[in-house]
Scaffold this motif. Structure first.
Motif, PDB file in Angstrom:
ATOM      1  N   PHE A  32       0.823  -1.156   0.167  1.00  0.00           N
ATOM      2  CA  PHE A  32       0.034   0.118  -0.011  1.00  0.00           C
ATOM      3  C   PHE A  32       0.939   1.335   0.075  1.00  0.00           C
ATOM      4  O   PHE A  32       0.718   2.250  -0.881  1.00  0.00           O
ATOM      5  CB  PHE A  32      -0.905   0.063   1.258  1.00  0.00           C
ATOM      6  CG  PHE A  32      -1.979   1.252   1.422  1.00  0.00           C
ATOM      7  CD1 PHE A  32      -3.009   1.264   0.657  1.00  0.00           C
ATOM      8  CD2 PHE A  32      -1.535   2.272   2.318  1.00  0.00           C
ATOM      9  CE1 PHE A  32      -3.913   2.267   0.578  1.00  0.00           C
ATOM     10  CE2 PHE A  32      -2.340   3.439   2.291  1.00  0.00           C
ATOM     11  CZ  PHE A  32      -3.558   3.401   1.332  1.00  0.00           C
ATOM     12  N   TYR A  33       1.826   1.109   0.860  1.00  0.00           N
ATOM     13  CA  TYR A  33       3.006   2.359   0.901  1.00  0.00           C
ATOM     14  C   TYR A  33       3.425   2.767  -0.367  1.00  0.00           C
ATOM     15  O   TYR A  33       3.500   3.708  -0.898  1.00  0.00           O
ATOM     16  CB  TYR A  33       3.996   2.171   2.008  1.00  0.00           C
ATOM     17  CG  TYR A  33       5.213   3.147   1.799  1.00  0.00           C
ATOM     18  CD1 TYR A  33       4.899   4.375   2.602  1.00  0.00           C
ATOM     19  CD2 TYR A  33       6.361   2.801   1.205  1.00  0.00           C
ATOM     20  CE1 TYR A  33       6.060   5.215   2.402  1.00  0.00           C
ATOM     21  CE2 TYR A  33       7.416   3.564   0.932  1.00  0.00           C
ATOM     22  CZ  TYR A  33       7.224   4.910   1.752  1.00  0.00           C
ATOM     23  OH  TYR A  33       8.370   5.655   1.240  1.00  0.00           O
ATOM     24  N   MET A  34       4.094   1.553  -1.123  1.00  0.00           N
ATOM     25  CA  MET A  34       4.573   1.796  -2.391  1.00  0.00           C
ATOM     26  C   MET A  34       3.540   2.190  -3.541  1.00  0.00           C
ATOM     27  O   MET A  34       4.092   2.916  -4.153  1.00  0.00           O
ATOM     28  CB  MET A  34       5.399   0.424  -2.795  1.00  0.00           C
ATOM     29  CG  MET A  34       6.764   0.161  -1.906  1.00  0.00           C
ATOM     30  SD  MET A  34       7.865   1.479  -1.784  1.00  0.00           S
ATOM     31  CE  MET A  34       8.419   1.614  -3.797  1.00  0.00           C
ATOM     32  N   ASN A  35       2.382   1.729  -3.484  1.00  0.00           N
ATOM     33  CA  ASN A  35       1.464   2.267  -4.291  1.00  0.00           C
ATOM     34  C   ASN A  35       1.204   3.800  -4.031  1.00  0.00           C
ATOM     35  O   ASN A  35       1.154   4.484  -5.158  1.00  0.00           O
ATOM     36  CB  ASN A  35       0.281   1.434  -4.235  1.00  0.00           C
ATOM     37  CG  ASN A  35       0.153   0.021  -4.739  1.00  0.00           C
ATOM     38  OD1 ASN A  35       1.551  -0.313  -5.543  1.00  0.00           O
ATOM     39  ND2 ASN A  35      -0.584  -0.880  -4.315  1.00  0.00           N
ATOM     40  N   VAL A  36       0.890   3.961  -2.904  1.00  0.00           N
ATOM     41  CA  VAL A  36       0.603   5.309  -2.733  1.00  0.00           C
ATOM     42  C   VAL A  36       1.660   6.432  -2.887  1.00  0.00           C
ATOM     43  O   VAL A  36       1.688   7.400  -3.483  1.00  0.00           O
ATOM     44  CB  VAL A  36      -0.009   5.598  -1.259  1.00  0.00           C
ATOM     45  CG1 VAL A  36      -0.351   7.164  -0.876  1.00  0.00           C
ATOM     46  CG2 VAL A  36      -1.328   5.027  -1.090  1.00  0.00           C
ATOM     47  N   ARG A  37       2.833   5.855  -2.618  1.00  0.00           N
ATOM     48  CA  ARG A  37       3.746   6.740  -2.964  1.00  0.00           C
ATOM     49  C   ARG A  37       4.015   7.098  -4.391  1.00  0.00           C
ATOM     50  O   ARG A  37       4.613   8.204  -4.879  1.00  0.00           O
ATOM     51  CB  ARG A  37       5.190   6.200  -2.622  1.00  0.00           C
ATOM     52  CG  ARG A  37       6.500   6.901  -2.487  1.00  0.00           C
ATOM     53  CD  ARG A  37       6.753   7.792  -1.401  1.00  0.00           C
ATOM     54  NE  ARG A  37       7.652   8.779  -1.358  1.00  0.00           N
ATOM     55  CZ  ARG A  37       8.469   9.022  -0.393  1.00  0.00           C
ATOM     56  NH1 ARG A  37       8.706   8.300   0.566  1.00  0.00           N
ATOM     57  NH2 ARG A  37       9.327  10.022  -0.730  1.00  0.00           N
ATOM     58  N   THR A  60       2.986   8.978   4.364  1.00  0.00           N
ATOM     59  CA  THR A  60       3.727   9.161   5.736  1.00  0.00           C
ATOM     60  C   THR A  60       2.973   8.329   6.913  1.00  0.00           C
ATOM     61  O   THR A  60       3.685   7.830   7.756  1.00  0.00           O
ATOM     62  CB  THR A  60       3.853  10.721   5.770  1.00  0.00           C
ATOM     63  OG1 THR A  60       4.506  11.350   4.802  1.00  0.00           O
ATOM     64  CG2 THR A  60       4.465  10.971   7.336  1.00  0.00           C
ATOM     65  N   ASP A  61       1.585   8.525   7.099  1.00  0.00           N
ATOM     66  CA  ASP A  61       0.974   7.769   7.841  1.00  0.00           C
ATOM     67  C   ASP A  61       1.377   6.237   7.963  1.00  0.00           C
ATOM     68  O   ASP A  61       1.437   5.461   8.875  1.00  0.00           O
ATOM     69  CB  ASP A  61      -0.500   8.133   7.874  1.00  0.00           C
ATOM     70  CG  ASP A  61      -1.342   7.219   8.843  1.00  0.00           C
ATOM     71  OD1 ASP A  61      -1.192   7.605  10.076  1.00  0.00           O
ATOM     72  OD2 ASP A  61      -1.982   6.391   8.683  1.00  0.00           O
ATOM     73  N   SER A  62       1.324   5.703   6.766  1.00  0.00           N
ATOM     74  CA  SER A  62       1.615   4.383   6.472  1.00  0.00           C
ATOM     75  C   SER A  62       3.051   3.803   6.916  1.00  0.00           C
ATOM     76  O   SER A  62       3.093   2.566   7.609  1.00  0.00           O
ATOM     77  CB  SER A  62       1.612   3.852   5.109  1.00  0.00           C
ATOM     78  OG  SER A  62       0.195   4.126   4.631  1.00  0.00           O
ATOM     79  N   LEU A  63       4.126   4.736   6.808  1.00  0.00           N
ATOM     80  CA  LEU A  63       5.330   4.488   7.154  1.00  0.00           C
ATOM     81  C   LEU A  63       5.341   4.266   8.914  1.00  0.00           C
ATOM     82  O   LEU A  63       5.897   3.418   9.405  1.00  0.00           O
ATOM     83  CB  LEU A  63       6.122   5.468   6.762  1.00  0.00           C
ATOM     84  CG  LEU A  63       7.085   5.490   5.677  1.00  0.00           C
ATOM     85  CD1 LEU A  63       8.097   6.739   5.445  1.00  0.00           C
ATOM     86  CD2 LEU A  63       7.687   3.964   5.535  1.00  0.00           C
ATOM     87  N   LYS A  65       2.920   3.612  10.639  1.00  0.00           N
ATOM     88  CA  LYS A  65       1.886   2.136  11.097  1.00  0.00           C
ATOM     89  C   LYS A  65       2.956   0.862  10.606  1.00  0.00           C
ATOM     90  O   LYS A  65       2.899   0.180  11.586  1.00  0.00           O
ATOM     91  CB  LYS A  65       0.698   1.949  10.348  1.00  0.00           C
ATOM     92  CG  LYS A  65      -0.397   3.112  10.881  1.00  0.00           C
ATOM     93  CD  LYS A  65      -1.698   3.057  10.096  1.00  0.00           C
ATOM     94  CE  LYS A  65      -3.144   3.916  10.675  1.00  0.00           C
ATOM     95  NZ  LYS A  65      -2.824   5.154  11.006  1.00  0.00           N
ATOM     96  N   ILE A  66       3.632   1.059   9.782  1.00  0.00           N
ATOM     97  CA  ILE A  66       4.707  -0.137   9.297  1.00  0.00           C
ATOM     98  C   ILE A  66       5.477  -0.443  10.429  1.00  0.00           C
ATOM     99  O   ILE A  66       5.438  -1.512  10.724  1.00  0.00           O
ATOM    100  CB  ILE A  66       5.358   0.136   8.099  1.00  0.00           C
ATOM    101  CG1 ILE A  66       4.363  -0.212   6.913  1.00  0.00           C
ATOM    102  CG2 ILE A  66       6.531  -0.743   7.723  1.00  0.00           C
ATOM    103  CD1 ILE A  66       4.965   0.566   5.418  1.00  0.00           C
ATOM    104  N   ASP A  67       6.039   0.586  10.913  1.00  0.00           N
ATOM    105  CA  ASP A  67       7.057   0.323  12.090  1.00  0.00           C
ATOM    106  C   ASP A  67       6.294   0.187  13.314  1.00  0.00           C
ATOM    107  O   ASP A  67       6.851  -0.831  13.849  1.00  0.00           O
ATOM    108  CB  ASP A  67       7.453   1.956  12.296  1.00  0.00           C
ATOM    109  CG  ASP A  67       8.982   1.681  13.335  1.00  0.00           C
ATOM    110  OD1 ASP A  67       9.926   1.055  12.669  1.00  0.00           O
ATOM    111  OD2 ASP A  67       9.082   2.576  14.200  1.00  0.00           O
ATOM    112  N   GLU A  68       5.220   0.399  13.514  1.00  0.00           N
ATOM    113  CA  GLU A  68       4.393  -0.063  14.729  1.00  0.00           C
ATOM    114  C   GLU A  68       3.945  -1.314  14.854  1.00  0.00           C
ATOM    115  O   GLU A  68       3.953  -2.026  15.767  1.00  0.00           O
ATOM    116  CB  GLU A  68       2.984   1.151  15.148  1.00  0.00           C
ATOM    117  CG  GLU A  68       3.320   2.360  15.338  1.00  0.00           C
ATOM    118  CD  GLU A  68       2.246   3.329  15.483  1.00  0.00           C
ATOM    119  OE1 GLU A  68       2.265   4.176  16.116  1.00  0.00           O
ATOM    120  OE2 GLU A  68       1.251   2.783  14.789  1.00  0.00           O
ATOM    121  N   ILE A  69       3.502  -1.877  13.439  1.00  0.00           N
ATOM    122  CA  ILE A  69       3.268  -3.241  13.244  1.00  0.00           C
ATOM    123  C   ILE A  69       4.349  -4.178  13.419  1.00  0.00           C
ATOM    124  O   ILE A  69       4.329  -5.111  14.243  1.00  0.00           O
ATOM    125  CB  ILE A  69       2.634  -3.479  11.909  1.00  0.00           C
ATOM    126  CG1 ILE A  69       1.293  -2.771  11.966  1.00  0.00           C
ATOM    127  CG2 ILE A  69       2.420  -4.961  11.754  1.00  0.00           C
ATOM    128  CD1 ILE A  69       0.734  -2.541  10.619  1.00  0.00           C
TER     129      ILE A  69
END
Length: 158
Positions: A32-37, A60-63, A65-69
């Motif tokens: 999702f991050y790569m697509n939105v980027r 930016t929000d996805s990044l 969340k990625i770290d939190e997960i």
């Protein structure tokens, strides 16, 4: 602490199942991050200024969340997936290539968010069932935020 529980007092067997589901969520977020980027970089047309900023907010929000997960998976005592080939294999959404049209990009964002919410609901149900309040709190916050974003992007398309 017994041999059947993790460092945070959860059953190892159910924590492993939860970590596996969180790794699917992590992989899906990475795609999702790569697509939105990509949408952010390549958006064209009269909606450029609006969507360029909105897509940046999303990735930016996805990044975060990625770290939190990934950190939550580690907290459960397991290893977060960290190879892009594994992300592609485990993600429930696919890569989107060569898209720059505003409506198509927004539709892909909505589809991706809906997939994320679906996995998050599965994680939430499992974490609730096994008494993992930490994971449940994290994930239900994501769901609430994303439901609002889905509403907003749907409003944009109307």
């Amino acid at each position: 602490m017994s041999n059947s529980t993790t460092n945070i007092g959860l059953e190892k067997k159910t924590s492993k199942e939860l970590a596996e589901k969180l790794n699917v969520l992590l992989a899906t977020y990475q795609l999702f991050y790569m697509n939105v980027r990509g949408f952010h970089w390549n958006i064209r047309g009269d909606k450029f200024f609006t969507l360029h900023v909105k897509f940046e907010e999303l990735y930016t929000d996805s990044l975060t969340k990625i770290d939190e997960i990934a950190e939550r998976i580690l907290t459960l005592g397991f290893t977060p997936t960290h190879a892009f080939s594994d992300y592609i294999e485990q993600s429930v959404i696919a890569e989107v290539k060569h898209e720059s049209k505003d409506v198509a990009c927004v539709q892909h964002v909505l589809s991706g968010l809906q997939s994320l919410i679906e996995i998050e609901r599965e994680v939430s149900a499992l974490s609730d069932e096994v008494g993992d309040d930490g994971t449940n709190d994290l994930i239900t916050t994501y769901i609430r935020e994303q439901e609002k974003i889905v509403w907003m992007y749907n409003a944009y398309l109307r």
